[in-house]
Design an enzyme around this catalytic site. Structure first.
Site, PDB file in Angstrom:
ATOM      1  N   ARG A  81       8.079   0.461  13.286  1.00 49.42           N
ATOM      2  CA  ARG A  81       8.561  -0.066  12.000  1.00 49.42           C
ATOM      3  C   ARG A  81       9.687  -1.089  12.191  1.00 49.42           C
ATOM      4  O   ARG A  81      10.181  -1.658  11.222  1.00 49.42           O
ATOM      5  CB  ARG A  81       9.052   1.065  11.096  1.00 49.42           C
ATOM      6  CG  ARG A  81       7.967   2.039  10.705  1.00 49.42           C
ATOM      7  CD  ARG A  81       8.464   3.070   9.689  1.00 49.42           C
ATOM      8  NE  ARG A  81       7.630   4.252   9.749  1.00 49.42           N
ATOM      9  CZ  ARG A  81       6.464   4.404   9.088  1.00 49.42           C
ATOM     10  NH1 ARG A  81       6.026   3.451   8.298  1.00 49.42           N
ATOM     11  NH2 ARG A  81       5.761   5.516   9.217  1.00 49.42           N
ATOM     12  N   PRO A 115       0.798  -1.231   0.000  1.00 49.36           N
ATOM     13  CA  PRO A 115       0.000   0.000   0.000  1.00 49.36           C
ATOM     14  C   PRO A 115       0.830   1.281   0.000  1.00 49.36           C
ATOM     15  O   PRO A 115       1.895   1.326   0.620  1.00 49.36           O
ATOM     16  CB  PRO A 115      -0.819  -0.109   1.287  1.00 49.36           C
ATOM     17  CG  PRO A 115      -0.100  -1.096   2.138  1.00 49.36           C
ATOM     18  CD  PRO A 115       0.558  -2.052   1.189  1.00 49.36           C
ATOM     19  N   SER A 166      13.175   2.558   2.609  1.00 54.77           N
ATOM     20  CA  SER A 166      13.835   3.290   3.700  1.00 54.77           C
ATOM     21  C   SER A 166      14.495   2.300   4.654  1.00 54.77           C
ATOM     22  O   SER A 166      14.174   1.107   4.648  1.00 54.77           O
ATOM     23  CB  SER A 166      12.795   4.121   4.460  1.00 54.77           C
ATOM     24  OG  SER A 166      11.842   3.270   5.089  1.00 54.77           O
ATOM     25  N   ASP A 199       1.249 -15.576   6.441  1.00 58.00           N
ATOM     26  CA  ASP A 199       0.740 -16.945   6.286  1.00 58.00           C
ATOM     27  C   ASP A 199       0.656 -17.356   4.818  1.00 58.00           C
ATOM     28  O   ASP A 199       0.883 -18.526   4.491  1.00 58.00           O
ATOM     29  CB  ASP A 199      -0.648 -17.080   6.934  1.00 58.00           C
ATOM     30  CG  ASP A 199      -0.580 -17.162   8.455  1.00 58.00           C
ATOM     31  OD1 ASP A 199       0.539 -17.230   9.009  1.00 58.00           O
ATOM     32  OD2 ASP A 199      -1.657 -17.150   9.091  1.00 58.00           O
ATOM     33  N   ARG A 247      13.946   4.470  11.882  1.00 63.63           N
ATOM     34  CA  ARG A 247      12.663   5.185  11.972  1.00 63.63           C
ATOM     35  C   ARG A 247      11.915   4.807  13.255  1.00 63.63           C
ATOM     36  O   ARG A 247      12.515   4.291  14.190  1.00 63.63           O
ATOM     37  CB  ARG A 247      11.862   4.909  10.691  1.00 63.63           C
ATOM     38  CG  ARG A 247      12.644   5.348   9.428  1.00 63.63           C
ATOM     39  CD  ARG A 247      11.868   5.114   8.161  1.00 63.63           C
ATOM     40  NE  ARG A 247      10.646   5.912   8.135  1.00 63.63           N
ATOM     41  CZ  ARG A 247       9.625   5.664   7.315  1.00 63.63           C
ATOM     42  NH1 ARG A 247       9.684   4.662   6.458  1.00 63.63           N
ATOM     43  NH2 ARG A 247       8.554   6.425   7.357  1.00 63.63           N
TER      44      ARG A 247
HETATM   45  C1  DQA Z   1       8.323   0.806   3.673  1.00 61.80           C
HETATM   46  C2  DQA Z   1       8.492   1.041   5.181  1.00 61.80           C
HETATM   47  C3  DQA Z   1       7.165   0.856   5.907  1.00 61.80           C
HETATM   48  O1  DQA Z   1       7.341   1.073   7.310  1.00 61.80           O
HETATM   49  C4  DQA Z   1       6.143   1.856   5.407  1.00 61.80           C
HETATM   50  O2  DQA Z   1       4.894   1.639   6.018  1.00 61.80           O
HETATM   51  C5  DQA Z   1       6.027   1.862   3.924  1.00 61.80           C
HETATM   52  C6  DQA Z   1       7.224   1.700   3.102  1.00 61.80           C
HETATM   53  C7  DQA Z   1       9.611   1.116   2.878  1.00 61.80           C
HETATM   54  O3  DQA Z   1       9.675   0.696   1.732  1.00 61.80           O
HETATM   55  O4  DQA Z   1      10.521   1.770   3.389  1.00 61.80           O
HETATM   56  O5  DQA Z   1       4.949   2.120   3.394  1.00 61.80           O
HETATM   57  O6  DQA Z   1       7.999  -0.544   3.463  1.00 61.80           O
END
Ligand code: DQA
Length: 152
Positions: free
Chosen positions: A112, A11, A103, A88, A108
């Site tokens: 995360r 998303p 990222s 799953d 962060r």
């Molecule tokens: C992400 C990191 C996730 O925490 C975040 O919700 C994203 C992008 C990334 O590619 O750095 O939507 O997956």
């Protein structure tokens, strides 16, 4: 026979290029996908790429393509931190998976730092921007060939 890989973007990744550029950079999703296609051609890999904003859409895509694919690359985006269902689905189909984050999630917010997906992935690549997908493609192809018993 070429290796077949699913690439799944979760998303909000459709907004790359516009979305928080200080965190995710200026590269768009279509630029990332075209770099992936270029590398895939060089490596003799076939790709099926989707971006979905829905958890069920991602689960169904994994189910529907499990027999076609040899492995998968997934950036589950926010679902990384919430989705037992995607974890799953990956376990259920038994395909080797590489988890990608644009990222460096460990620099962060604390929420995360936890991933439901990492325990069912072969490995995780994070913090290298869009280049992480290219690194992931090389890694998954080696993993698939290793499992097939090839000399790679
Ligand atoms: C992400 C990191 C996730 O925490 C975040 O919700 C994203 C992008 C990334 O590619 O750095 O939507 O997956």
């Amino acid at each position: 026979m070429s290796v077949k890989i699913l690439v799944i973007h979760g998303p909000n990744l459709n907004l790359l290029g516009k979305r928080e550029p200080s965190v995710y950079g200026l590269q768009t999703l279509s630029e990332i996908n075209s770099e992936l296609e270029t590398l895939a051609q060089k490596l003799d890999v076939e790709l099926k790429i989707i971006q979905s904003n829905s958890e069920g859409g991602i689960v169904s895509f994994i189910h529907d393509n499990a027999d076609w694919a040899d492995g998968l690359i997934i950036n589950p985006a926010a679902y990384t931190h919430t989705s037992v269902a995607i974890r799953d689905a990956i376990s259920a189909v038994g395909l080797p998976a590489v988890e990608v984050h644009i990222s460096n999630v460990f620099k962060r917010e604390d929420f995360r730092h936890f991933s439901y997906i990492s325990p069912v992935a072969v490995g995780v690549i994070c913090g290298f921007g869009g280049n992480g997908y290219l690194l992931a493609l090389q890694a998954i192809v080696k993993e698939v060939n290793k499992r097939k018993g090839g000399n790679f």
